[in-house]
Design a protein around this motif. Structure first.
Motif, mmCIF file in Angstrom:
data_model
loop_
_atom_site.group_PDB
_atom_site.id
_atom_site.type_symbol
_atom_site.label_atom_id
_atom_site.label_comp_id
_atom_site.label_asym_id
_atom_site.label_seq_id
_atom_site.Cartn_x
_atom_site.Cartn_y
_atom_site.Cartn_z
ATOM 1 N N PRO A 180 0.820 -1.224 0.000
ATOM 2 C CA PRO A 180 0.000 0.000 0.000
ATOM 3 C C PRO A 180 0.850 1.268 0.000
ATOM 4 O O PRO A 180 0.499 2.258 -0.646
ATOM 5 C CB PRO A 180 -0.817 -0.127 1.293
ATOM 6 C CG PRO A 180 -0.852 -1.589 1.576
ATOM 7 C CD PRO A 180 0.477 -2.100 1.141
ATOM 8 N N GLY A 181 1.969 1.235 0.732
ATOM 9 C CA GLY A 181 2.852 2.392 0.762
ATOM 10 C C GLY A 181 3.439 2.696 -0.598
ATOM 11 O O GLY A 181 3.532 3.863 -1.009
ATOM 12 N N ALA A 214 -1.344 9.763 -12.796
ATOM 13 C CA ALA A 214 -0.869 9.219 -11.528
ATOM 14 C C ALA A 214 -1.758 8.082 -11.035
ATOM 15 O O ALA A 214 -1.269 7.056 -10.546
ATOM 16 C CB ALA A 214 -0.807 10.340 -10.483
ATOM 17 N N ILE A 215 -3.068 8.252 -11.161
ATOM 18 C CA ILE A 215 -4.010 7.211 -10.717
ATOM 19 C C ILE A 215 -3.827 5.946 -11.552
ATOM 20 O O ILE A 215 -3.821 4.830 -11.014
ATOM 21 C CB ILE A 215 -5.455 7.720 -10.813
ATOM 22 C CG1 ILE A 215 -5.679 8.850 -9.800
ATOM 23 C CG2 ILE A 215 -6.449 6.591 -10.571
ATOM 24 C CD1 ILE A 215 -6.955 9.634 -10.028
ATOM 25 N N ILE A 216 -3.675 6.110 -12.860
ATOM 26 C CA ILE A 216 -3.478 4.954 -13.733
ATOM 27 C C ILE A 216 -2.236 4.177 -13.310
ATOM 28 O O ILE A 216 -2.252 2.941 -13.214
ATOM 29 C CB ILE A 216 -3.361 5.400 -15.207
ATOM 30 C CG1 ILE A 216 -4.720 5.880 -15.724
ATOM 31 C CG2 ILE A 216 -2.841 4.261 -16.086
ATOM 32 C CD1 ILE A 216 -4.671 6.526 -17.099
ATOM 33 N N GLN A 217 -1.153 4.885 -13.012
ATOM 34 C CA GLN A 217 0.084 4.205 -12.637
ATOM 35 C C GLN A 217 -0.041 3.528 -11.277
ATOM 36 O O GLN A 217 0.523 2.459 -11.052
ATOM 37 C CB GLN A 217 1.232 5.203 -12.672
ATOM 38 C CG GLN A 217 1.504 5.716 -14.085
ATOM 39 C CD GLN A 217 2.758 6.546 -14.194
ATOM 40 O OE1 GLN A 217 3.427 6.811 -13.205
ATOM 41 N NE2 GLN A 217 3.098 6.963 -15.406
ATOM 42 N N LEU A 256 -0.905 -2.273 -8.781
ATOM 43 C CA LEU A 256 -1.629 -3.272 -7.999
ATOM 44 C C LEU A 256 -1.650 -4.640 -8.678
ATOM 45 O O LEU A 256 -1.691 -5.676 -8.007
ATOM 46 C CB LEU A 256 -3.066 -2.813 -7.747
ATOM 47 C CG LEU A 256 -3.272 -1.725 -6.692
ATOM 48 C CD1 LEU A 256 -4.728 -1.314 -6.645
ATOM 49 C CD2 LEU A 256 -2.810 -2.221 -5.327
ATOM 50 N N PHE A 257 -1.629 -4.660 -10.008
ATOM 51 C CA PHE A 257 -1.732 -5.940 -10.722
ATOM 52 C C PHE A 257 -0.505 -6.824 -10.523
ATOM 53 O O PHE A 257 -0.647 -7.998 -10.174
ATOM 54 C CB PHE A 257 -2.018 -5.685 -12.203
ATOM 55 C CG PHE A 257 -3.394 -5.149 -12.451
ATOM 56 C CD1 PHE A 257 -4.495 -5.988 -12.400
ATOM 57 C CD2 PHE A 257 -3.609 -3.800 -12.697
ATOM 58 C CE1 PHE A 257 -5.775 -5.507 -12.604
ATOM 59 C CE2 PHE A 257 -4.885 -3.303 -12.905
ATOM 60 C CZ PHE A 257 -5.975 -4.158 -12.857
ATOM 61 N N PHE A 314 -0.360 -10.665 -2.759
ATOM 62 C CA PHE A 314 -1.382 -9.702 -2.386
ATOM 63 C C PHE A 314 -2.736 -10.208 -2.854
ATOM 64 O O PHE A 314 -2.861 -10.761 -3.942
ATOM 65 C CB PHE A 314 -1.065 -8.341 -3.019
ATOM 66 C CG PHE A 314 -1.982 -7.247 -2.566
ATOM 67 C CD1 PHE A 314 -1.863 -6.710 -1.301
ATOM 68 C CD2 PHE A 314 -2.959 -6.757 -3.410
ATOM 69 C CE1 PHE A 314 -2.704 -5.691 -0.877
ATOM 70 C CE2 PHE A 314 -3.805 -5.744 -3.002
ATOM 71 C CZ PHE A 314 -3.674 -5.221 -1.729
ATOM 72 N N THR A 315 -3.763 -10.035 -2.038
ATOM 73 C CA THR A 315 -5.101 -10.501 -2.396
ATOM 74 C C THR A 315 -6.028 -9.308 -2.618
ATOM 75 O O THR A 315 -5.897 -8.264 -1.966
ATOM 76 C CB THR A 315 -5.690 -11.395 -1.289
ATOM 77 O OG1 THR A 315 -5.684 -10.678 -0.044
ATOM 78 C CG2 THR A 315 -4.862 -12.660 -1.144
#
Length: 248
Positions: free
Chosen positions: A59-60, A111-114, A119-120, A127-128
Motif C-alpha cells: 500500500p505504501g 498518476a491514478i493509472i500508474q 496493484l496488478f 497480495f489478495t
C-alpha cells in the motif's frame, strides 16, 4: 470549461504515446517491493499491522507511486513554457483557474493509472484483492493523493523557470515526505521525536488510508485519514490556483 477538457485530453494523448514512461514508473517501485519486501518478509515480523513485511509495503508503494507521478507532471508545464504553448494558453480568454484544473486533471489521471497498474503485479507476490468496497476506498485515496500532489507539482513548475530547479525543488519535497510517511516503516516503530513530524505529513494519512483499504489494518483511523486528505486536497487546489495566478 472546454480548456480543462482540452488540457486533460492533451495529457492523455501524451500518455498514450509514451507507455514506456508508465512502464518504468511501475517497474521501479515493483522492483523495490521485490528486493526489499521479499528480502525482509522472512526477517521482519509485523504483528497487528500486517501478515508480513511485503504486504505492509505494497500500500505504501502504491501511495508513493501516485505521489511521485503527480509531482513529476509539473515538468510538462516546464516544457509547455519552453516551447511557447503555455504562453498561448495564458493569453487565451480563459481563467487561470481553468488552466490549473486542466493540468491537474491530466497529471492526476496519469498518476491514478500508474497506481492502479502497480496493484496488478502486486497480486503475483501474494497480495489478495480486498473486495469492491476496499478497492473503491483505496481508489478514493489515490484520487486525493493525485490531485493534491499534482497541484503541488504544477505550482512548483509555475514558480521555477528551469527544469533543473524544478527537479531540485521536487526532490526537497519528495525525500522527507516519502521518508516520513510510514510507507517503509510502521509509525509505531519510529523514534518518539520523529512521530510528531510524521503526523503532520499528509502522505502519512494517504498511506495509512490505502493500507486500511487494501489490508484492513491501519495505525490511524481511516475516517481521520480521509478527512485530512480531503482537507489537504482543498487547500492545495485553492492555494495552487492563487499562486498560479501570480505567475508571469
Amino acid at each position: 470549461m472546454d480548456i480543462v477538457y482540452l488540457l486533460w485530453q492533451r495529457s492523455m494523448r501524451q500518455l498514450s504515446r509514451s507507455w514506456s514512461r508508465t512502464a518504468m514508473s511501475v517497474i521501479v517501485p515493483f522492483a523495490f517491493l521485490i528486493l526489499m519486501g521479499a528480502g525482509l518478509s522472512g526477517v521482519v515480523e509485523m504483528p497487528g499491522i500486517a501478515k508480513n513485511y511485503l504486504l505492509f509495503l505494497i500500500p505504501g508503494m502504491v501511495a508513493v507511486t501516485v505521489m511521485f507521478t503527480g509531482l513529476g507532471h509539473g515538468i510538462e508545464l516546464q516544457w509547455d513554457r519552453k516551447f511557447g504553448f503555455l504562453k498561448a494558453v495564458l493569453v487565451a480568454p480563459v481563467s487561470r483557474m481553468e488552466i490549473v484544473l486542466g493540468h491537474t486533471a491530466g497529471g492526476a489521471t496519469t498518476a491514478i493509472i500508474q497506481g492502479l497498474v502497480l496493484l496488478f503485479p502486486a497480486l503475483l507476490v501474494g497480495f489478495t484483492f480486498p473486495g469492491l468496497a476496499g478497492f473503491c476506498l483505496a481508489f478514493l485515496f489515490m484520487v486525493l493523493i493525485a490531485i493534491s500532489f499534482t497541484t503541488v507539482g504544477v505550482v512548483i513548475a509555475s514558480q521555477i523557470g528551469d527544469s533543473e530547479g524544478f527537479g531540485l525543488a521536487t526532490s526537497l519535497v519528495t525525500l522527507p515526505v516519502f521518508g516520513l510517511s510510514g510507507a517503509i516503516f510502521p509509525i509505531s516503530t519510529l523514534p518518539a521525536w520523529v512521530e510528531p513530524v510524521t503526523l503532520i505529513n499528509p502522505l502519512t494519512y494517504s498511506v495509512e488510508g490505502i493500507r486500511y483499504s487494501l489490508t484492513g489494518m491501519s495505525q490511524i483511523h481511516p475516517a481521520i485519514c480521509l478527512a485530512v486528505m480531503a482537507g489537504f486536497c482543498v487547500v492545495t487546489t485553492v492555494g495552487g490556483a492563487y499562486l498560479f495566478r501570480k505567475m508571469r
